[in-house]
Design a protein around this motif. Structure first.
Motif, PDB file in Angstrom:
ATOM      1  N   ARG A   9       4.874 -18.549  -8.863  1.00 24.56           N
ATOM      2  CA  ARG A   9       3.449 -18.904  -8.836  1.00 24.56           C
ATOM      3  C   ARG A   9       2.668 -17.779  -8.178  1.00 24.56           C
ATOM      4  O   ARG A   9       2.988 -17.363  -7.064  1.00 24.56           O
ATOM      5  N   ILE A  10       1.614 -17.337  -8.857  1.00 27.26           N
ATOM      6  CA  ILE A  10       0.873 -16.160  -8.409  1.00 27.26           C
ATOM      7  C   ILE A  10      -0.592 -16.513  -8.175  1.00 27.26           C
ATOM      8  O   ILE A  10      -1.237 -17.150  -9.011  1.00 27.26           O
ATOM      9  N   GLY A  11      -1.100 -16.089  -7.018  1.00 28.22           N
ATOM     10  CA  GLY A  11      -2.537 -16.104  -6.769  1.00 28.22           C
ATOM     11  C   GLY A  11      -3.058 -14.697  -6.939  1.00 28.22           C
ATOM     12  O   GLY A  11      -2.467 -13.744  -6.421  1.00 28.22           O
ATOM     13  N   PHE A  12      -4.145 -14.538  -7.685  1.00 26.09           N
ATOM     14  CA  PHE A  12      -4.672 -13.195  -7.951  1.00 26.09           C
ATOM     15  C   PHE A  12      -6.131 -13.143  -7.526  1.00 26.09           C
ATOM     16  O   PHE A  12      -6.957 -13.939  -7.985  1.00 26.09           O
ATOM     17  N   LEU A  13      -6.443 -12.170  -6.660  1.00 26.60           N
ATOM     18  CA  LEU A  13      -7.767 -12.046  -6.062  1.00 26.60           C
ATOM     19  C   LEU A  13      -8.443 -10.763  -6.524  1.00 26.60           C
ATOM     20  O   LEU A  13      -7.935  -9.668  -6.278  1.00 26.60           O
ATOM     21  N   GLY A  14      -9.567 -10.888  -7.202  1.00 24.55           N
ATOM     22  CA  GLY A  14     -10.313  -9.710  -7.633  1.00 24.55           C
ATOM     23  C   GLY A  14     -10.107  -9.426  -9.107  1.00 24.55           C
ATOM     24  O   GLY A  14      -9.010  -9.039  -9.505  1.00 24.55           O
ATOM     25  N   LEU A  15     -11.144  -9.617  -9.915  1.00 25.48           N
ATOM     26  CA  LEU A  15     -11.014  -9.501 -11.366  1.00 25.48           C
ATOM     27  C   LEU A  15     -11.973  -8.474 -11.942  1.00 25.48           C
ATOM     28  O   LEU A  15     -12.581  -8.672 -12.986  1.00 25.48           O
ATOM     29  N   GLY A  16     -12.079  -7.347 -11.261  1.00 29.23           N
ATOM     30  CA  GLY A  16     -12.945  -6.269 -11.720  1.00 29.23           C
ATOM     31  C   GLY A  16     -12.300  -5.461 -12.832  1.00 29.23           C
ATOM     32  O   GLY A  16     -11.443  -5.947 -13.574  1.00 29.23           O
ATOM     33  N   ILE A  17     -12.705  -4.203 -12.949  1.00 27.34           N
ATOM     34  CA  ILE A  17     -12.204  -3.331 -14.010  1.00 27.34           C
ATOM     35  C   ILE A  17     -10.683  -3.292 -14.024  1.00 27.34           C
ATOM     36  O   ILE A  17     -10.052  -3.351 -15.092  1.00 27.34           O
ATOM     37  N   MET A  18     -10.058  -3.212 -12.868  1.00 33.92           N
ATOM     38  CA  MET A  18      -8.602  -3.143 -12.777  1.00 33.92           C
ATOM     39  C   MET A  18      -7.961  -4.529 -12.701  1.00 33.92           C
ATOM     40  O   MET A  18      -7.028  -4.843 -13.433  1.00 33.92           O
ATOM     41  N   GLY A  19      -8.466  -5.372 -11.808  1.00 32.86           N
ATOM     42  CA  GLY A  19      -7.843  -6.660 -11.572  1.00 32.86           C
ATOM     43  C   GLY A  19      -7.834  -7.561 -12.787  1.00 32.86           C
ATOM     44  O   GLY A  19      -6.856  -8.294 -13.031  1.00 32.86           O
ATOM     45  N   VAL A 127      -2.233   1.506  -7.069  1.00 33.93           N
ATOM     46  CA  VAL A 127      -1.757   1.957  -8.375  1.00 33.93           C
ATOM     47  C   VAL A 127      -2.407   3.275  -8.779  1.00 33.93           C
ATOM     48  O   VAL A 127      -3.490   3.627  -8.315  1.00 33.93           O
ATOM     49  N   THR A 128      -1.735   3.987  -9.671  1.00 34.49           N
ATOM     50  CA  THR A 128      -2.369   5.071 -10.412  1.00 34.49           C
ATOM     51  C   THR A 128      -2.542   4.594 -11.841  1.00 34.49           C
ATOM     52  O   THR A 128      -1.751   3.809 -12.356  1.00 34.49           O
ATOM     53  N   ALA A 134      -4.409  -0.443 -16.930  1.00 36.99           N
ATOM     54  CA  ALA A 134      -4.307  -1.824 -16.442  1.00 36.99           C
ATOM     55  C   ALA A 134      -4.204  -2.792 -17.608  1.00 36.99           C
ATOM     56  O   ALA A 134      -3.393  -3.732 -17.595  1.00 36.99           O
ATOM     57  N   ALA A 135      -5.013  -2.595 -18.624  1.00 36.76           N
ATOM     58  CA  ALA A 135      -5.003  -3.488 -19.777  1.00 36.76           C
ATOM     59  C   ALA A 135      -3.698  -3.383 -20.565  1.00 36.76           C
ATOM     60  O   ALA A 135      -3.211  -4.382 -21.113  1.00 36.76           O
TER      61      ALA A 135
END
Length: 295
Positions: A9-19, A127-128, A134-135
């Motif tokens: 189970r994953i919580g993911f914080l931040g959904l900008g260009i990378m997230g 990350v690099t 990312a996509a």
């Protein structure tokens, strides 16, 4: 931590260009993901892709085996993790928290101490790679932390990237990422200066660039910048203001080791001029416009 995607189970914080791209990769790999973003519109887009949406970072972290953050800077990271509604307040003892943002080493170590006090484990894994990587799941993770939790989260990181390099103890990933972005930022400004020089020289720009981009001075980022700057395409892949932030962080970190990044200081000055001109929300390639405007 279980290794099958359906049971982590994953919580993911931040959904900008990378997230946003990273979270989508996790969903595509079959992980159950709960997302949080300060701008709820971006959370709604991920909900359509199968994510659950949390109202606070704390709610996103509750019941998660792994909590991942990808935000702009130290200030945003601190706001997400700490406080009554912060993710750390919701994190379960034994959870692994992964900070993928580009941050100062000092803040990463401060956060790690707070995480240990909570009974959880922090890994810094910046990350690099930019928006496209990312996509496409082609990021490279630069990781700091203890070996055992790094190996536990490796399968999750590889769902978002092509490599995971364990560089040493906590803070190692953050430090190497700043070195990387210092070098990248200097290359971006150097290429912008070179391109502006060529454009004012009267030589054939296309011929000159073809020669330079196959020679010793070429680099992957120079080739990317050549494509964007000659097309005047500043669609955000890596925001200019964030590169300026990273170069500033690098200057500060290097000073703690008695290293004066003179080239970084010069590059930062050019980025700051571009921000002042209103280009901070554009791709970092827009820095060339500041130079083109100088007469």
């Amino acid at each position: 931590m279980a290794t099958s995607s359906a049971s982590v189970r994953i919580g993911f914080l931040g959904l900008g260009i990378m997230g946003g791209g990273m979270a989508r990769r996790l969903l595509a790999a079959g992980f159950p993901v709960v997302v949080y973003n300060r701008n709820p519109d971006r959370s709604a887009a991920l909900a359509a892709a199968g994510a659950q949406v949390a109202a606070t970072p704390r709610a996103a972290a509750q019941d998660a085996d792994l909590v991942i953050s990808m935000v702009a800077d130290d200030v945003a990271s601190r706001a997400l993790w700490l406080g009554a509604d912060g993710a750390l307040a919701g994190a379960a003892p034994g959870a692994v928290l992964v900070e993928c943002s580009t941050l100062t080493v000092a803040w990463v170590k401060e956060l790690a101490a707070a995480v240990v006090a909570r009974g959880a484990t922090l890994i810094d894994a910046p990350v690099t790679g930019s928006k496209g990587a990312a996509a496409a799941g082609e990021l490279n993770f630069l990781v700091g932390g203890a070996a055992e939790p790094v190996e536990r989260v490796r399968p999750v990181l590889l769902a978002m990237g092509r490599s995971v390099t364990h560089l040493g103890p906590t803070g190692s990933g953050a430090l190497v990422k700043l070195v990387n972005n210092f070098m990248a930022g200097v290359h971006v400004v150097a290429f912008a200066e070179a391109l502006t020089w060529l454009e004012r020289s009267g030589v054939d720009r296309t011929q000159a660039l073809a020669l330079l981009l196959e020679g010793a001075a070429a680099s992957p980022i120079a080739k990317v910048m050549a494509s964007r700057m000659t097309a005047n395409d500043y669609t955000p892949n890596f925001l200019l203001r964030l590169m300026a932030k990273d170069v500033g962080y690098a200057i500060g970190e290097a000073k703690t080791r008695a290293v004066d990044l003179a080239t970084a200081a010069a590059a930062l000055g050019v980025f700051q001029q571009a921000i002042a001109a209103g280009d901070g929300e554009k791709d970092m390639a827009a820095v060339v416009e500041t130079l083109r405007a100088q007469r």
